[in-house]
Structure formats: C-alpha cells, structure tokens
Enzyme design. Structure first.
Site: not given
Ligand code: ADE
Length: 239
Positions: A88, A115, A154, A169
């Site tokens: 993330p 985690e 795609r 798209d």
């Molecule tokens: N792993 C956990 N959350 C993620 C996200 N938002 N994007 C990519 N991999 C992830």
C-alpha cells in the site's frame, strides 16, 4: 507478455486466470502467468516464511531470506524481468503504469502477506519498484496482482476480441469513457439520446467526445487539470 507471481497462495489465482477474456488471452499465448510458491524457497523443515517483529508488536513479518532466494533464482532465468513489490505504500497503479508494464513485457509481482515485509528487501535493492493498487489495505498483494494483470491484459494486441473498445476505455486517453445506451429506446420516461439513433457517425463521435469530456469535468476534474486540451476539445467543453 509474461507475469511471474511470487505468492504464498498460488491457488488463489486458479479460477480468475481461467475465466473470461483473461483466460482466453492465456489460452491463446498472448499472456503467460507463472505462479511461484514462496515456501519452495525456504530451507527449514516447516517451510517458514514469517517471524515475529523485532521490537515487538502484533502480527508477523515476512522474512527477507526466502524472498531474496526466490527473486535471485527467478532473475537467473529472466535477468530482464521488472520486479515489483505490491504494497500500500507504493506508487499508485494506473492505466499509465499498465502501459509501461506491457511495453516492458516481463513483470515479476511479489505478493506480501502478514503485517509487513522485512525492510531489507527494499533496502537491499532486490526490487525495482513498489506499487500500490490504491489507498487502502488488503490482506495481501494477491487481489492487487490480479487487478493489475487484468488491466495489462486488456492492452495486449488481440486480447480483447473487439480491439476498438480499448482506446475508448476510461483513462486510456486520460479522460473517462463516454456514456453508453442500448435497447429499449425509452425506459421509464428516459429517452436514449437521439443523436445515437440518427446514423451520422461523425456527429456520434463528436457527441461521445463531448460527453466524455463533460463527464470527466463533472466526476473527475483532477484528470483534466494535468491535461493540455486541443482547441477542438475546449470548444466541445464550452458548447
Ligand atoms: N497489499 C496490501 N494492500 C495493498 C495495496 N493497497 N496495494 C498493493 N498491495 C497491497
């Protein structure tokens, strides 16, 4: 194009990679997706891939050693693969990233779990970049990997059946797609736009471009901010 996915859950991808257009692209060898079980790169009897965090705290941390062993082994086979850690905190995935990856042609995706991942995977330069699906936290990278693979598929020539649909798209040209209508002509008092039924294709194209621009301004004004609109587009937006 080829993807290699390093994951603790290779079976997660079974049915999505068989279904629909993605499955067809794989069947037709336009795309190959190789799944690699991270546990195959452990050296202990229990095939351990995680441990408790130094400094304490909840959850488990993925160990650096099995990951690096896996990546080094994969790199021996494919020295030019672009290695991506899904997390993330990474660069946000987008249509532009999908295009980059399709051009590069060989992508290795590392799916984190637990985690977090021992920071030395990144610190040691074992990945080329960190990429996120969006500003939310998933249980791991698998769902993100699947979304990214599908977005890339795609863009592969011959993968969509109807090649014309891709350039229209949403996001392909930096703006949203135009609205679509089909039968019935009238539904609960709402008429389909008469221009779409008139058969004048120049007029239809103009209308669709205008609607796409207006929709983008209304729903995603941020997309227009970074864009240099042509004089014709500016006129369409103003009229
Ligand atoms: N792993 C956990 N959350 C993620 C996200 N938002 N994007 C990519 N991999 C992830």
């Amino acid at each position: 194009m080829r993807f290699t996915i390093v994951t603790l859950f290779p079976e997660f991808f079974d049915s999505p990679l068989e279904a629909g257009l993605l499955g067809k692209a794989i069947m037709r060898d336009l795309l190959s997706v190789v799944r690699v079980q991270l546990r195959d790169f452990t050296c202990d009897r229990h095939r351990t891939v995680d441990d408790t965090p130094f400094g304490g705290g909840p959850g488990m941390v993925m160990m650096v050693e099995p990951l690096v062993t896996a990546l080094e082994s994969l790199r021996e086979e494919r020295p030019d693969t672009h290695t991506v850690l899904l997390t993330p905190r990474g660069r946000r995935f987008s249509q532009a990233v999908a295009l980059e990856w399709v051009e590069s042609g060989d992508i290795t995706l590392i799916c984190g779990r637990y985690e977090g991942i021992d920071e030395r995977l990144v610190q040691g330069g074992f990945v080329d970049e960190e990429v996120s699906l969006g500003d939310f936290v998933l249980n791991g990278g698998e769902v993100a990997a699947l979304a990214m693979i599908e977005a890339c598929s795609r863009l592969l020539p011959g993968a969509m059946g109807n090649e014309e649909s891709v350039p229209n798209d949403s996001f392909y040209q930096g703006i949203l797609d135009h609205p679509h209508y089909t039968r019935p002509r009238e539904f609960r008092g709402m008429e389909a736009p008469p221009v779409l039924l008139g058969g004048n294709h120049a007029e239809i194209d103009r209308w669709r471009r205008q609607q796409a621009l207006k929709l983008t301004r209304q729903l995603r004004p941020d997309l227009l901010e970074g864009m240099e609109l042509s004089p014709a587009d500016r006129k369409l937006l103003e009229s």
